[in-house]
Every structure is written in C-alpha cells, then in structure tokens.
Design a protein around this motif. Structure first.
Motif, PDB file in Angstrom:
ATOM      1  N   GLU A 196      -7.961  -5.008  -3.387  1.00  0.00           N
ATOM      2  CA  GLU A 196      -8.865  -5.767  -4.249  1.00  0.00           C
ATOM      3  C   GLU A 196      -8.832  -5.241  -5.677  1.00  0.00           C
ATOM      4  OE1 GLU A 196     -12.437  -5.307  -2.043  1.00  0.00           O
ATOM      5  OE2 GLU A 196     -12.005  -6.995  -0.684  1.00  0.00           O
ATOM      6  N   ASP A 197      -8.518  -3.973  -5.854  1.00  0.00           N
ATOM      7  CA  ASP A 197      -8.429  -3.395  -7.192  1.00  0.00           C
ATOM      8  C   ASP A 197      -7.327  -4.046  -8.027  1.00  0.00           C
ATOM      9  OD1 ASP A 197     -10.542  -1.698  -6.836  1.00  0.00           O
ATOM     10  OD2 ASP A 197      -9.361   0.117  -6.535  1.00  0.00           O
ATOM     11  N   ILE A 198      -6.303  -4.602  -7.373  1.00  0.00           N
ATOM     12  CA  ILE A 198      -5.231  -5.270  -8.129  1.00  0.00           C
ATOM     13  C   ILE A 198      -5.402  -6.787  -8.125  1.00  0.00           C
ATOM     14  CG2 ILE A 198      -3.591  -3.397  -7.715  1.00  0.00           C
ATOM     15  CD1 ILE A 198      -2.216  -5.253  -5.646  1.00  0.00           C
ATOM     16  N   GLY A 199      -6.549  -7.256  -7.633  1.00  0.00           N
ATOM     17  CA  GLY A 199      -6.859  -8.674  -7.696  1.00  0.00           C
ATOM     18  C   GLY A 199      -6.526  -9.482  -6.460  1.00  0.00           C
ATOM     19  N   ALA A 200      -6.028  -8.834  -5.407  1.00  0.00           N
ATOM     20  CA  ALA A 200      -5.714  -9.558  -4.177  1.00  0.00           C
ATOM     21  C   ALA A 200      -6.997  -9.961  -3.447  1.00  0.00           C
ATOM     22  CB  ALA A 200      -4.845  -8.700  -3.266  1.00  0.00           C
ATOM     23  N   LEU A 220       0.816  -1.213   0.000  1.00  0.00           N
ATOM     24  CA  LEU A 220       0.000   0.000   0.000  1.00  0.00           C
ATOM     25  C   LEU A 220       0.850   1.262   0.000  1.00  0.00           C
ATOM     26  CD1 LEU A 220      -2.744  -1.058   2.562  1.00  0.00           C
ATOM     27  CD2 LEU A 220      -3.050  -0.761   0.103  1.00  0.00           C
ATOM     28  N   ARG A 221       0.392   2.251  -0.751  1.00  0.00           N
ATOM     29  CA  ARG A 221       1.033   3.565  -0.797  1.00  0.00           C
ATOM     30  C   ARG A 221      -0.030   4.638  -0.602  1.00  0.00           C
ATOM     31  NH1 ARG A 221       4.438   0.287  -0.794  1.00  0.00           N
ATOM     32  NH2 ARG A 221       6.294   0.070  -2.116  1.00  0.00           N
ATOM     33  N   ARG A 222       0.371   5.745  -0.017  1.00  0.00           N
ATOM     34  CA  ARG A 222      -0.540   6.886   0.117  1.00  0.00           C
ATOM     35  C   ARG A 222      -0.554   7.681  -1.184  1.00  0.00           C
ATOM     36  NH1 ARG A 222      -3.611   7.713   5.056  1.00  0.00           N
ATOM     37  NH2 ARG A 222      -2.580   6.413   6.619  1.00  0.00           N
ATOM     38  N   ARG A 223      -1.736   8.006  -1.653  1.00  0.00           N
ATOM     39  CA  ARG A 223      -1.845   8.854  -2.837  1.00  0.00           C
ATOM     40  C   ARG A 223      -1.615  10.317  -2.449  1.00  0.00           C
ATOM     41  NH1 ARG A 223      -4.158   6.602  -7.367  1.00  0.00           N
ATOM     42  NH2 ARG A 223      -5.338   4.668  -7.092  1.00  0.00           N
ATOM     43  N   PRO A 224      -1.002  11.115  -3.340  1.00  0.00           N
ATOM     44  CA  PRO A 224      -0.893  12.556  -3.087  1.00  0.00           C
ATOM     45  C   PRO A 224      -2.283  13.154  -2.951  1.00  0.00           C
ATOM     46  CG  PRO A 224       0.512  11.903  -4.918  1.00  0.00           C
ATOM     47  CD  PRO A 224      -0.360  10.717  -4.612  1.00  0.00           C
ATOM     48  N   ALA A 225      -2.425  14.095  -2.056  1.00  0.00           N
ATOM     49  CA  ALA A 225      -3.727  14.712  -1.818  1.00  0.00           C
ATOM     50  C   ALA A 225      -4.196  15.483  -3.044  1.00  0.00           C
ATOM     51  CB  ALA A 225      -3.657  15.648  -0.613  1.00  0.00           C
ATOM     52  N   GLY A 276     -10.159   7.084  -1.736  1.00  0.00           N
ATOM     53  CA  GLY A 276      -9.121   7.175  -2.751  1.00  0.00           C
ATOM     54  C   GLY A 276      -7.740   7.501  -2.231  1.00  0.00           C
ATOM     55  N   SER A 277      -7.521   7.349  -0.931  1.00  0.00           N
ATOM     56  CA  SER A 277      -6.242   7.776  -0.351  1.00  0.00           C
ATOM     57  C   SER A 277      -5.130   6.747  -0.498  1.00  0.00           C
ATOM     58  CB  SER A 277      -6.422   8.113   1.138  1.00  0.00           C
ATOM     59  OG  SER A 277      -6.912   6.987   1.843  1.00  0.00           O
ATOM     60  N   PHE A 278      -5.465   5.493  -0.856  1.00  0.00           N
ATOM     61  CA  PHE A 278      -4.460   4.446  -1.011  1.00  0.00           C
ATOM     62  C   PHE A 278      -4.402   3.935  -2.446  1.00  0.00           C
ATOM     63  CE2 PHE A 278      -5.768   3.685   3.520  1.00  0.00           C
ATOM     64  CZ  PHE A 278      -4.579   4.097   4.095  1.00  0.00           C
ATOM     65  N   ARG A 279      -3.230   3.497  -2.835  1.00  0.00           N
ATOM     66  CA  ARG A 279      -3.059   2.751  -4.075  1.00  0.00           C
ATOM     67  C   ARG A 279      -2.152   1.570  -3.749  1.00  0.00           C
ATOM     68  NH1 ARG A 279       1.968   3.770  -6.443  1.00  0.00           N
ATOM     69  NH2 ARG A 279       3.125   5.509  -5.521  1.00  0.00           N
ATOM     70  N   ALA A 289      -2.930 -11.521  -8.643  1.00  0.00           N
ATOM     71  CA  ALA A 289      -4.339 -11.908  -8.709  1.00  0.00           C
ATOM     72  C   ALA A 289      -4.570 -13.199  -7.931  1.00  0.00           C
ATOM     73  CB  ALA A 289      -4.764 -12.084 -10.160  1.00  0.00           C
ATOM     74  N   GLY A 290      -5.498 -13.156  -6.991  1.00  0.00           N
ATOM     75  CA  GLY A 290      -5.797 -14.314  -6.164  1.00  0.00           C
ATOM     76  C   GLY A 290      -4.912 -14.448  -4.943  1.00  0.00           C
ATOM     77  N   ARG A 291      -3.917 -13.579  -4.798  1.00  0.00           N
ATOM     78  CA  ARG A 291      -3.018 -13.637  -3.641  1.00  0.00           C
ATOM     79  C   ARG A 291      -3.776 -13.286  -2.364  1.00  0.00           C
ATOM     80  NH1 ARG A 291       1.927 -15.634  -2.421  1.00  0.00           N
ATOM     81  NH2 ARG A 291       2.630 -14.939  -4.487  1.00  0.00           N
TER      82      ARG A 291
END
Length: 245
Positions: free
Chosen positions: A198-202, A116-121, A156-159, A173-175
């Motif tokens: 979940e957006d990346i399939g985890a 996980l990373r914090r998105r710029p505000a 939307g604060s995490f990516r 995916a599926g991890r």
C-alpha cells in the motif's frame, strides 16, 4: 475445500471485527496437509510440490474465480527469509507459483509478480529477533510466538520494489494485488506485507495461503461444512474488500 479464514488470524482484524486483509486458505494446517508442507519446505520433494501447488491453485480460483474481471491482477508472494533460503536452498511460495505458471494453471487475467523484498535487519531489530528466537525455540522462526511478538518482529521488515518489466505494463498506483503465502498463523506477516504494498499505491484485495493454523476464531466456508458461505473476496457485512468477480 478452500474457505475464508481471516477470522482465525487476529492481526488481520480491526478491534471492532472489521477486516483489514481478507484471506482464503486451501485447508487447515493439521494432519496430512501440515505434514506435507513441512516435508516440502524441508526437502522440496517434487511430488509434494505438485500437490501443494494444485491446492494453492484451487484456493486462488475460489478467491478470484476462473477469470478476474477488469485490469490484470498481480499475485505477489511473501518472500522467505534469507536464513530460511540458505537452509532450504529455495523459496517455497515462489516455487509453488512457478509450478502453476509452468502448467498454465493460474487464474486467467492474473499475473505472478515478485514485488516484496526483505529489508536488511536493523541493529535494534536484531536484538528483538534474538529475544524472540529464545521464546520460539524453532530455529529462529516465528513458530510459537504470540500476536504482539510477531508484529514487533516483522515491523518494517518488507519493502516493495516493482520489476522494470512489470512497470512497463502500467502504473503501480491503483494496481490490484493479492498476497500469496504458505501458512497463515496470526496474520502479522500478511499485514506487514500489505502495508509495504500500500505504501507504493497498490490496492491489496486480499491474501491466499496454502494452509491456516486452527485457532479460536471461526471459518467462513467449507472448513466447517456450512453451506451458503462466501469464499471469494466479495464484500459482505462488516468486511471492507474489493469485488473481484
């Protein structure tokens, strides 16, 4: 003793009571545990680090068992905010997990991965955060905010960005992943972190925290001294989770 605690965090529950993200906490955020967490986050005391990391390790073992069956599971920490990192000089959850890794106390077949990373505000979010800070009066943090304010602030604060060395070990995916954080309040942070993963399939199995803030809900497990309660992430009636052990 650790216990299931998602019923204390309204953002982790469906309106009909179903569970969005199962959670296990090492203890309640009060008394000595609350004071230790605050002191550690402010000063990073080595003695407190060891005690809190050990408590987190107990919660992980309660949630997952001594060894996870099946493919390797990832333990993904919630990253601290940039202002908090600059103020403290370290990331508390990252620090606790590193302690467990160094002392070889992680659950077997579980791996600590920073995803996980914090998105710029964004400009409109900056105004929201400024308004929320006026409400909380807690140094720009979330303390004192209600469920709706926290969710609006965190939207939307995490990516999710998987390290290259982790990608080499197999597809994302599926991890299966477990989110790790220090304090659970409304659950808005964990829910937003789960969305990003979940957006990346985890597959988000659940979350483990050091402490949960007492609320109006009930706790399933040793917090209230009831016996025979499930502490791990096994599915039970009304709870849609993935069986780990």
């Amino acid at each position: 003793m650790p216990a299931r605690c998602e019923e204390l965090a309204p953002a982790l529950l469906e309106y009909d009571g179903g569970v969005l993200v199962a959670a296990v906490a090492a203890g309640l955020y009060r008394g000595e545990l609350a004071q230790s967490l605050l002191a550690y986050k402010r000063h990073g005391a080595p003695g407190l680090r060891a005690e809190l990391a050990a408590a987190l390790g107990r919660a992980l073992r309660a949630a997952l068992g001594e060894r996870c069956s099946g493919p390797e599971i990832w333990l993904v920490p919630v990253p601290t905010s940039t202002p908090a990192y600059l103020r403290r000089g370290f990331d508390p959850v990252h620090d606790l997990l590193r302690w467990l890794v160094r002392h070889r106390l992680l659950v077997l077949n579980a791996r600590y991965v920073r995803v996980l990373r914090r998105r710029p505000a964004r400009p409109w979010a900056t105004l929201q955060k400024a308004t929320a800070s006026l409400v909380s009066r807690a140094g720009g943090g979330q303390k004192g905010l209600g469920r709706r304010d926290r969710r609006a602030r965190l939207a939307g604060s995490f990516r999710a960005q998987v390290p290259r060395r982790a990608i080499r070990d197999g597809p994302v995916a599926g991890r299966r992943v477990v989110i790790v954080d220090d304090v659970l309040t409304t659950g808005a942070t964990l829910r937003e972190a789960a969305r990003a993963l979940e957006d990346i399939g985890a597959v988000v199995v659940g979350a483990v925290v050091v402490a949960v803030v007492p609320g109006s809900g009930r706790v399933n497990g040793p917090f209230d001294a009831r016996s025979g309660q499930e502490v791990n992430f096994r599915a039970r009636r009304g709870v849609q989770t993935v069986t780990i052990n």
